[in-house]
Scaffold this active site. Structure first.
Site, PDB file in Angstrom:
ATOM      1  N   PHE A 121       0.841  -1.191   0.000  1.00 16.69           N
ATOM      2  CA  PHE A 121       0.000   0.000   0.000  1.00 16.69           C
ATOM      3  C   PHE A 121       0.878   1.243   0.000  1.00 16.69           C
ATOM      4  O   PHE A 121       1.849   1.331   0.766  1.00 16.69           O
ATOM      5  CB  PHE A 121      -0.898   0.035   1.248  1.00 16.69           C
ATOM      6  CG  PHE A 121      -2.042  -0.940   1.194  1.00 16.69           C
ATOM      7  CD1 PHE A 121      -3.346  -0.491   1.051  1.00 16.69           C
ATOM      8  CD2 PHE A 121      -1.830  -2.308   1.285  1.00 16.69           C
ATOM      9  CE1 PHE A 121      -4.415  -1.378   1.002  1.00 16.69           C
ATOM     10  CE2 PHE A 121      -2.879  -3.204   1.236  1.00 16.69           C
ATOM     11  CZ  PHE A 121      -4.182  -2.741   1.091  1.00 16.69           C
ATOM     12  N   ALA A 122       0.550   2.198  -0.844  1.00 17.52           N
ATOM     13  CA  ALA A 122       1.257   3.483  -0.881  1.00 17.52           C
ATOM     14  C   ALA A 122       0.205   4.586  -0.966  1.00 17.52           C
ATOM     15  O   ALA A 122      -0.440   4.758  -2.001  1.00 17.52           O
ATOM     16  CB  ALA A 122       2.217   3.544  -2.054  1.00 17.52           C
ATOM     17  N   TYR A 126       3.564   8.641   1.049  1.00 11.97           N
ATOM     18  CA  TYR A 126       4.294   7.371   1.039  1.00 11.97           C
ATOM     19  C   TYR A 126       4.676   6.987  -0.396  1.00 11.97           C
ATOM     20  O   TYR A 126       5.642   6.256  -0.609  1.00 11.97           O
ATOM     21  CB  TYR A 126       3.436   6.261   1.652  1.00 11.97           C
ATOM     22  CG  TYR A 126       3.479   6.213   3.158  1.00 11.97           C
ATOM     23  CD1 TYR A 126       4.312   5.321   3.835  1.00 11.97           C
ATOM     24  CD2 TYR A 126       2.680   7.057   3.928  1.00 11.97           C
ATOM     25  CE1 TYR A 126       4.356   5.272   5.215  1.00 11.97           C
ATOM     26  CE2 TYR A 126       2.710   7.022   5.306  1.00 11.97           C
ATOM     27  CZ  TYR A 126       3.551   6.131   5.954  1.00 11.97           C
ATOM     28  OH  TYR A 126       3.589   6.098   7.330  1.00 11.97           O
ATOM     29  N   ASP A 214       7.471   1.063   3.420  1.00 10.27           N
ATOM     30  CA  ASP A 214       8.646   1.804   3.892  1.00 10.27           C
ATOM     31  C   ASP A 214       9.781   0.871   4.327  1.00 10.27           C
ATOM     32  O   ASP A 214      10.276   0.939   5.452  1.00 10.27           O
ATOM     33  CB  ASP A 214       8.271   2.783   5.010  1.00 10.27           C
ATOM     34  CG  ASP A 214       7.536   2.119   6.156  1.00 10.27           C
ATOM     35  OD1 ASP A 214       7.145   0.936   6.032  1.00 10.27           O
ATOM     36  OD2 ASP A 214       7.339   2.790   7.196  1.00 10.27           O
ATOM     37  N   ALA A 235      12.153  -6.997  14.866  1.00 11.12           N
ATOM     38  CA  ALA A 235      13.590  -6.887  15.113  1.00 11.12           C
ATOM     39  C   ALA A 235      13.929  -6.405  16.529  1.00 11.12           C
ATOM     40  O   ALA A 235      14.905  -6.874  17.125  1.00 11.12           O
ATOM     41  CB  ALA A 235      14.213  -5.944  14.081  1.00 11.12           C
ATOM     42  N   HIS A 267       5.869  -8.785  13.652  1.00 13.10           N
ATOM     43  CA  HIS A 267       5.868  -7.504  12.967  1.00 13.10           C
ATOM     44  C   HIS A 267       4.860  -7.540  11.818  1.00 13.10           C
ATOM     45  O   HIS A 267       4.949  -8.402  10.941  1.00 13.10           O
ATOM     46  CB  HIS A 267       7.274  -7.223  12.421  1.00 13.10           C
ATOM     47  CG  HIS A 267       7.510  -5.798  12.059  1.00 13.10           C
ATOM     48  ND1 HIS A 267       8.731  -5.329  11.634  1.00 13.10           N
ATOM     49  CD2 HIS A 267       6.684  -4.717  12.062  1.00 13.10           C
ATOM     50  CE1 HIS A 267       8.646  -4.033  11.389  1.00 13.10           C
ATOM     51  NE2 HIS A 267       7.419  -3.639  11.638  1.00 13.10           N
ATOM     52  N   TRP A 301      -1.179  -0.923  18.942  1.00 11.72           N
ATOM     53  CA  TRP A 301      -0.448  -0.856  17.676  1.00 11.72           C
ATOM     54  C   TRP A 301      -1.330  -1.268  16.499  1.00 11.72           C
ATOM     55  O   TRP A 301      -0.873  -1.858  15.540  1.00 11.72           O
ATOM     56  CB  TRP A 301       0.824  -1.704  17.736  1.00 11.72           C
ATOM     57  CG  TRP A 301       1.838  -1.129  18.674  1.00 11.72           C
ATOM     58  CD1 TRP A 301       2.231  -1.652  19.878  1.00 11.72           C
ATOM     59  CD2 TRP A 301       2.554   0.106  18.523  1.00 11.72           C
ATOM     60  NE1 TRP A 301       3.150  -0.839  20.483  1.00 11.72           N
ATOM     61  CE2 TRP A 301       3.374   0.257  19.676  1.00 11.72           C
ATOM     62  CE3 TRP A 301       2.588   1.094  17.539  1.00 11.72           C
ATOM     63  CZ2 TRP A 301       4.211   1.355  19.860  1.00 11.72           C
ATOM     64  CZ3 TRP A 301       3.419   2.196  17.727  1.00 11.72           C
ATOM     65  CH2 TRP A 301       4.221   2.314  18.867  1.00 11.72           C
ATOM     66  N   LEU A 350       6.911  13.798   7.843  1.00  9.52           N
ATOM     67  CA  LEU A 350       6.732  14.179   6.453  1.00  9.52           C
ATOM     68  C   LEU A 350       5.596  13.413   5.766  1.00  9.52           C
ATOM     69  O   LEU A 350       4.877  13.974   4.946  1.00  9.52           O
ATOM     70  CB  LEU A 350       8.026  13.955   5.675  1.00  9.52           C
ATOM     71  CG  LEU A 350       9.227  14.809   6.057  1.00  9.52           C
ATOM     72  CD1 LEU A 350      10.453  14.383   5.261  1.00  9.52           C
ATOM     73  CD2 LEU A 350       8.928  16.291   5.816  1.00  9.52           C
ATOM     74  N   VAL A 351       5.459  12.138   6.097  1.00  7.76           N
ATOM     75  CA  VAL A 351       4.533  11.306   5.330  1.00  7.76           C
ATOM     76  C   VAL A 351       3.152  11.163   5.969  1.00  7.76           C
ATOM     77  O   VAL A 351       2.206  10.757   5.304  1.00  7.76           O
ATOM     78  CB  VAL A 351       5.133   9.896   5.097  1.00  7.76           C
ATOM     79  CG1 VAL A 351       6.395   9.981   4.277  1.00  7.76           C
ATOM     80  CG2 VAL A 351       5.376   9.159   6.420  1.00  7.76           C
ATOM     81  N   ARG A 352       3.043  11.511   7.247  1.00  8.90           N
ATOM     82  CA  ARG A 352       1.763  11.308   7.909  1.00  8.90           C
ATOM     83  C   ARG A 352       0.981  12.576   8.137  1.00  8.90           C
ATOM     84  O   ARG A 352      -0.209  12.531   8.462  1.00  8.90           O
ATOM     85  CB  ARG A 352       1.968  10.608   9.270  1.00  8.90           C
ATOM     86  CG  ARG A 352       2.355   9.129   9.116  1.00  8.90           C
ATOM     87  CD  ARG A 352       2.538   8.470  10.466  1.00  8.90           C
ATOM     88  NE  ARG A 352       2.769   7.039  10.324  1.00  8.90           N
ATOM     89  CZ  ARG A 352       3.063   6.213  11.335  1.00  8.90           C
ATOM     90  NH1 ARG A 352       3.159   6.704  12.571  1.00  8.90           N
ATOM     91  NH2 ARG A 352       3.257   4.933  11.119  1.00  8.90           N
TER      92      ARG A 352
END
Length: 355
Positions: A121-122, A126, A214, A235, A267, A301, A350-352
């Site tokens: 999804f973009a 994004y 991302d 991670a 994740h 989350w 920047l993206v949100r």
């Protein structure tokens, strides 16, 4: 009697024998069993033997297929990485670099002629910040040598970057409705993926992965990752004590996991499996999200909290080590041998802020 007479007599005798014989083999009362069975013993025997041979051939083919069915021990050797956990309590493999034999896997899946799907999804910014690098790196490293379909979900398809795909690769682009909040985009993707699986993906691919945009492929993401139900270790938590996992701890949420429960922290940036299994994952997660909305609560989350609840109740059949989705901000400890995918820098400011 002259020769001509003998010849005529012989022909009459032969004709009589043929007629009698013909009547015999075509008479209505059957030989042996019931009156419903027609025909002489030879065709009956021939048919029966043919059926026997067919059954024997089917049995042989079935045995051959069973013999050719890939076993975990054929390609997976957990002892190759003694310093890390390689098998879960429910006997599912945790795939680390060095534990798998890619040549055996490639030989097996090449014969299967599989197709693997990848959804991404973009939305909003994004697109320009992440999509091109994601697709370019996926084209280079994702399931090389196998048919791949990229399913690209965008809110503005006119901004799709121009990328020359490699052999056996194709893409399908779908316009999705933008949401007011990034949290809703994250959660609504479960609904969108499920709808596309039902509408067409289930008929187009054998396996399906769902990934965040991302991140960037760094090395081969291959057939060792394929399975019925595939989860990705987060991670930052792969060495953590379960009490430290950031599960949803409020009982009011459908994603609730109490302290003392839980196997791993998964994740949501990567999950996958067969289309049927991914459909079940996405439908169940979205069901939990809708239930939370009714109860006026949002999981800590978002879709990741619901994904962790799902995998607690429905154990994944394969788990990918953090090598498959690594954050270099952690550094590079000795147990991370080959990074397959790395996180991009999270430029949330920047993206949100435009969503």
């Amino acid at each position: 009697m002259n020769v001509k007479g003998k010849l005529i007599l012989s022909m009459l005798v032969i004709s009589t024998v043929i007629v009698v014989f013909w009547e015999y083999i075509n008479r209505s009362p059957a030989l042996g069993d019931s009156g419903s069975q027609q025909g002489w013993w030879f065709p009956s025997w021939f048919n029966n033997r043919t059926q026997d041979y067919q059954e024997e051939e089917e049995d042989t083919n079935k045995e051959k297929e069973e013999e050719e069915e890939l076993q975990l021990s054929d390609w997976f050797n957990p002892e190759k990485r003694p310093e890390v956990l390689t098998v879960t309590g429910w006997k599912a493999p945790i795939v680390w670099e060095g534990t798998y034999d890619r040549a055996i896997l490639e030989n097996y899946y090449s014969k299967q002629k599989i197709t693997v799907g990848l959804t991404v999804f973009a939305i909003g910014r994004y697109i320009e910040h992440y999509l091109e690098e994601f697709l370019t790196s996926a084209n280079r490293h994702f399931m090389i040598g196998h048919r791949v379909i990229f399913y690209i979900m965008m809110d503005d398809v006119s901004r799709l970057p121009l990328i020359e795909l490699g052999p056996l690769r194709s893409f399908k682009v779908f316009e999705v409705k933008p949401e007011k909040r990034w949290q809703d985009i994250s959660m609504m993707r479960m609904k969108t993926i499920a709808e596309h699986i039902v509408a067409h993906i289930q008929h187009e691919v054998d396996f399906l992965f769902c990934m965040d945009v991302d991140q960037v492929f760094q090395d081969t993401f291959g057939v060792e990752t394929l399975g019925q139900s595939v989860a990705q270790l987060q991670a930052w938590f792969y060495k953590a004590d379960p009490i430290e996992f950031t599960y949803e701890r409020r009982m009011e949420s459908s994603a609730f996991i109490p302290y003392g429960q839980g196997d791993f922290y998964y994740h949501a940036a990567i999950f996958g499996g067969t289309p049927v299994q991914v459909l079940n994952i996405t439908q169940e997660c979205f069901k939990g999200i809708l239930q939370d909305k009714k109860n006026d609560i949002e999981a800590k989350w978002h879709d990741e909290s619901h994904l962790n609840k799902y995998f607690l109740l429905n154990k994944p059949t394969k788990i990918l080590s953090p090598e498959y989705c690594w954050d270099y901000h952690i550094g590079l400890p000795s147990d991370i041998k080959t990074v397959k995918i790395s996180w991009q820098t999270k430029e949330y400011n920047l993206v949100r802020n435009n969503i």
